[in-house]
Structures are given as structure tokens and as C-alpha cells.
Design a protein around this motif. Structure first.
Motif, PDB file in Angstrom:
ATOM      1  N   THR A 103       0.931  -1.251  -0.009  1.00 41.78           N
ATOM      2  CA  THR A 103      -0.197  -0.109   0.155  1.00 41.78           C
ATOM      3  C   THR A 103       0.682   1.093   0.009  1.00 41.78           C
TER       4      THR A 103
ATOM      5  N   SER B  33       2.169   5.131  -1.876  1.00 46.23           N
ATOM      6  CA  SER B  33       2.605   5.983  -3.023  1.00 46.23           C
ATOM      7  C   SER B  33       3.646   5.362  -3.849  1.00 46.23           C
ATOM      8  N   THR B  34       4.476   4.485  -3.222  1.00 42.93           N
ATOM      9  CA  THR B  34       5.425   3.881  -3.852  1.00 42.93           C
ATOM     10  C   THR B  34       5.019   2.452  -4.327  1.00 42.93           C
TER      11      THR B  34
ATOM     12  N   ASP C 217       6.310  -4.085  -1.658  1.00 45.18           N
ATOM     13  CA  ASP C 217       5.766  -3.080  -1.019  1.00 45.18           C
ATOM     14  C   ASP C 217       6.796  -1.951  -0.814  1.00 45.18           C
ATOM     15  N   GLY C 218       6.104  -0.842  -0.152  1.00 42.59           N
ATOM     16  CA  GLY C 218       6.854   0.442   0.095  1.00 42.59           C
ATOM     17  C   GLY C 218       7.369   0.289   1.665  1.00 42.59           C
ATOM     18  N   ALA C 219       8.059   1.194   1.900  1.00 40.43           N
ATOM     19  CA  ALA C 219       8.359   1.482   3.417  1.00 40.43           C
ATOM     20  C   ALA C 219       8.634   2.858   3.725  1.00 40.43           C
ATOM     21  N   ASP C 220       8.402   2.950   5.095  1.00 42.19           N
ATOM     22  CA  ASP C 220       8.473   4.303   5.648  1.00 42.19           C
ATOM     23  C   ASP C 220      10.097   4.541   6.023  1.00 42.19           C
TER      24      ASP C 220
ATOM     25  N   LYS D 227       7.191   0.300   8.874  1.00 43.12           N
ATOM     26  CA  LYS D 227       5.902   0.285   7.859  1.00 43.12           C
ATOM     27  C   LYS D 227       4.830   0.645   8.661  1.00 43.12           C
ATOM     28  N   GLY D 228       3.774   1.137   7.982  1.00 39.69           N
ATOM     29  CA  GLY D 228       2.678   1.521   8.621  1.00 39.69           C
ATOM     30  C   GLY D 228       2.009   3.067   8.421  1.00 39.69           C
ATOM     31  N   GLY D 229       3.104   3.869   7.777  1.00 41.94           N
ATOM     32  CA  GLY D 229       2.403   5.137   7.457  1.00 41.94           C
ATOM     33  C   GLY D 229       1.320   5.404   6.962  1.00 41.94           C
ATOM     34  N   GLY D 230       0.649   4.403   6.107  1.00 44.48           N
ATOM     35  CA  GLY D 230      -0.625   4.424   5.597  1.00 44.48           C
ATOM     36  C   GLY D 230      -1.636   3.639   6.184  1.00 44.48           C
ATOM     37  N   ALA D 231      -1.178   2.946   7.634  1.00 45.47           N
ATOM     38  CA  ALA D 231      -2.197   2.280   8.549  1.00 45.47           C
ATOM     39  C   ALA D 231      -2.401   1.094   8.038  1.00 45.47           C
ATOM     40  N   ALA D 232      -1.609   0.461   7.180  1.00 48.10           N
ATOM     41  CA  ALA D 232      -1.965  -0.997   6.399  1.00 48.10           C
ATOM     42  C   ALA D 232      -1.116  -1.784   7.100  1.00 48.10           C
TER      43      ALA D 232
ATOM     44  N   GLU E 193      -0.095  -5.651   5.699  1.00 43.60           N
ATOM     45  CA  GLU E 193       1.341  -5.656   5.012  1.00 43.60           C
ATOM     46  C   GLU E 193       2.208  -6.816   5.679  1.00 43.60           C
TER      47      GLU E 193
ATOM     48  N   LYS F  34      13.848   7.372   2.483  1.00 41.97           N
ATOM     49  CA  LYS F  34      13.484   6.282   3.478  1.00 41.97           C
ATOM     50  C   LYS F  34      14.919   5.618   3.981  1.00 41.97           C
TER      51      LYS F  34
HETATM   52  C1  5RP Z   1       1.372   1.852   4.462  1.00 43.95           C
HETATM   53  C2  5RP Z   1       3.028   1.550   4.378  1.00 43.95           C
HETATM   54  C3  5RP Z   1       3.712   1.964   3.208  1.00 43.95           C
HETATM   55  O1  5RP Z   1       4.455   1.142   2.232  1.00 43.95           O
HETATM   56  C4  5RP Z   1       4.539   3.277   3.752  1.00 43.95           C
HETATM   57  O2  5RP Z   1       3.968   4.188   4.619  1.00 43.95           O
HETATM   58  C5  5RP Z   1       5.342   4.005   2.611  1.00 43.95           C
HETATM   59  O3  5RP Z   1       4.351   4.704   1.820  1.00 43.95           O
HETATM   60  P1  5RP Z   1       4.860   5.694   0.856  1.00 43.95           P
HETATM   61  O4  5RP Z   1       5.170   4.732  -0.445  1.00 43.95           O
HETATM   62  O5  5RP Z   1       3.649   6.204   0.553  1.00 43.95           O
HETATM   63  O6  5RP Z   1       5.773   6.627   1.128  1.00 43.95           O
HETATM   64  O7  5RP Z   1       3.611   0.960   5.261  1.00 43.95           O
HETATM   65  O8  5RP Z   1       0.914   1.362   5.607  1.00 43.95           O
END
Ligand code: 5RP
Length: 237
Positions: free
Chosen positions: A34, A36-37, A94-97, A107-112, A116, A134
Motif C-alpha cells: 500500500t 505511493s511507492t 511493498d513500500g516502507a517508511d 511500515k504503517g505510514g498508511g495504516a496498512a 502488510e 527512506k
Molecule cells: C502503508 C505503508 C507504506 O508502504 C509506507 O507508509 C510507505 O508509503 P509511501 O510509499 O506512500 O511513502 O507501510 O501502511
């Protein structure tokens, strides 16, 4: 390159590299993250399905966001419980914070984070895509660690996290009064430490707190990480 351009570059490079190395191939069961990446990676995957490189890809998504996007792009979506998936995935992307030098993640910036982590921990391979912002020396002191909790246990969990040295803030909704409610009906505490912590140890300690559903440290897997840089290069590590 801007941050958004880096995200697209990391995502496309990851999908194309994994295809050329035969780590993504037709018939695979793929977990899709989940954010934007992760979404540009879903887009690139759909392009490689449309150009005929990949057939019969089965996706397991980690949020309503990714589910909606897959449906828009025509990628078939399943759950881990479906017979076609049988609780096991070949790869998750997946992406990461935050990502440290040993590829430990926040992870979890998007609350998922809950879904994940479930897909990641049930995948044979794990790939992370990110822009260079990141990459950090130590996870947990800059980007607040998301912890998904049962709302009715908030105060108890917060006290237990304070004992572990974390300062916690309940994540508030945007254009919605009150806390963020996750796709699973829970709430998020964002936690920050003043000094670096051992992420591996902290993942275990926080997981044991009653009322915690999941913690945003991902330290048990060593993903392959694709980090795009502002100079247009991509570090793979
Ligand atoms: C969502 C996540 C995302 O992978 C994480 O927040 C990175 O998001 P973005 O690619 O938008 O910076 O863990 O829960």
C-alpha cells in the motif's frame, strides 16, 4: 529527480529486474503493498501483464486502496484464504517508511501494517521499493513507529509503550473527526524514541503487549530493497 519520480523509478526497476531475473513469472501469487511507492509497482506489474510478459498473476492486496487500484487495472484479486492462494504467496512487493542498513523496516505510514505484515511473513520472497529519503541509519527515531491497537485498550497499551521508552500519539483522521480507523477497525498509536532502540528486540516486546494488534517494525525478513536516488540511479541491496 523529484521524490515522486524516484518512487516510480524504484517501482519500475524492481518489477522489471525481478522479471528479468525470473523472480516474477507467469502464474505467480503476489502480495501487493500500500502507498505511493507500492502503487507504481502495481501499475508496472499491470503493464507487464498487458504487454503479454506475465499471465495468470494472482494478487493478494493489503488495503482498500490497493484493492481499488488492482480492480481499476484489471489485476485479479484474491484473499490469502482463497483456495487459489492457500495461505502462501510467492512474492510480496511493498513500500516502507524507513529502511536501515540491515534492511530492517518501519511500515504503517498508511495504516496498512497489519495486512502488510501478514502477506510479507507468508511470502517466499519480499521486495521493498523506496525513494532515497527512506534510507536511515537507525529505524525509530525520525519516523514514528505505527502500532495498531484495539481502541478500547488504548490507555493500557500507551502506558506499556511508555514503559518501553516510547512517546505515543493517537493518529487522528484527516477530514474526519476522531482517530484513524484502520481497514481492520482498529486504531494507530505513532511512537517515537529519543534514542536509537534495538528494532528486533522492540518488535518482540511490543508484540507481547495485550491490546496490540501489530507493530510496524519489520525485522524478521531480509527483503531485497530497491532505493531510487535523486541522481537517477537505483541501489539494489
Ligand atoms: C502503508 C505503508 C507504506 O508502504 C509506507 O507508509 C510507505 O508509503 P509511501 O510509499 O506512500 O511513502 O507501510 O501502511
Amino acid at each position: 529527480m523529484t521524490k515522486d519520480e524516484q518512487k516510480i523509478l524504484a517501482a519500475s526497476t524492481a518489477i522489471d529486474t525481478l522479471i528479468s531475473e525470473k523472480k516474477i513469472f507467469s502464474g505467480m501469487k503476489i502480495g501487493l503493498g500500500t502507498g505511493s511507492t507500492a502503487l507504481p509497482a502495481v501499475k508496472r506489474l499491470s503493464e507487464r501483464i498487458c504487454d503479454g510478459t506475465l499471465q495468470n498473476i494472482k494478487a493478494v492486496v493489503t488495503s482498500f486502496q490497493t484493492e481499488n487500484y488492482c480492480k481499476e487495472l484489471g489485476i485479479p484479486v484474491f484473499t490469502l484464504n482463497d483456495r487459489e492462494i492457500g495461505g502462501e504467496l510467492d512474492l510480496t512487493i511493498d513500500g516502507a517508511d524507513e529502511i536501515d542498513g540491515e534492511n530492517n523496516l518501519i511500515k504503517g505510514g498508511g495504516a496498512a501494517l497489519l495486512l502488510e505484515k501478514i502477506v510479507a511473513y507468508n511470502s517466499k520472497a519480499y521486495a521493498i521499493v523506496a525513494d532515497e529519503s527512506k534510507s536511515v541509519k537507525t529505524v525509530g527515531t525520525k519516523f514514528p513507529l505505527p502500532v495498531e491497537i484495539i481502541g478500547s485498550a488504548r490507555i493500557c497499551v500507551e502506558k506499556a509503550l511508555n514503559k518501553l521508552g516510547a512517546k505515543c500519539v493517537l493518529r487522528e483522521g484527516v477530514r474526519k473527526c476522531g482517530p484513524v480507523i484502520t481497514d481492520n477497525g482498529n486504531q494507530i498509536l505513532d511512537c517515537l524514541w529519543e534514542n536509537p532502540v534495538d528494532a528486533r528486540e522492540m518488535e518482540d516486546k511490543i508484540s507481547k503487549i495485550v491490546g496490540v494488534v501489530e507493530v510496524g517494525f519489520f525485522t524478521k525478513l531480509k527483503p531485497v530493497v530497491f532505493i531510487a536516488k535523486s541522481d537517477g540511479s537505483v541501489e539494489i541491496r
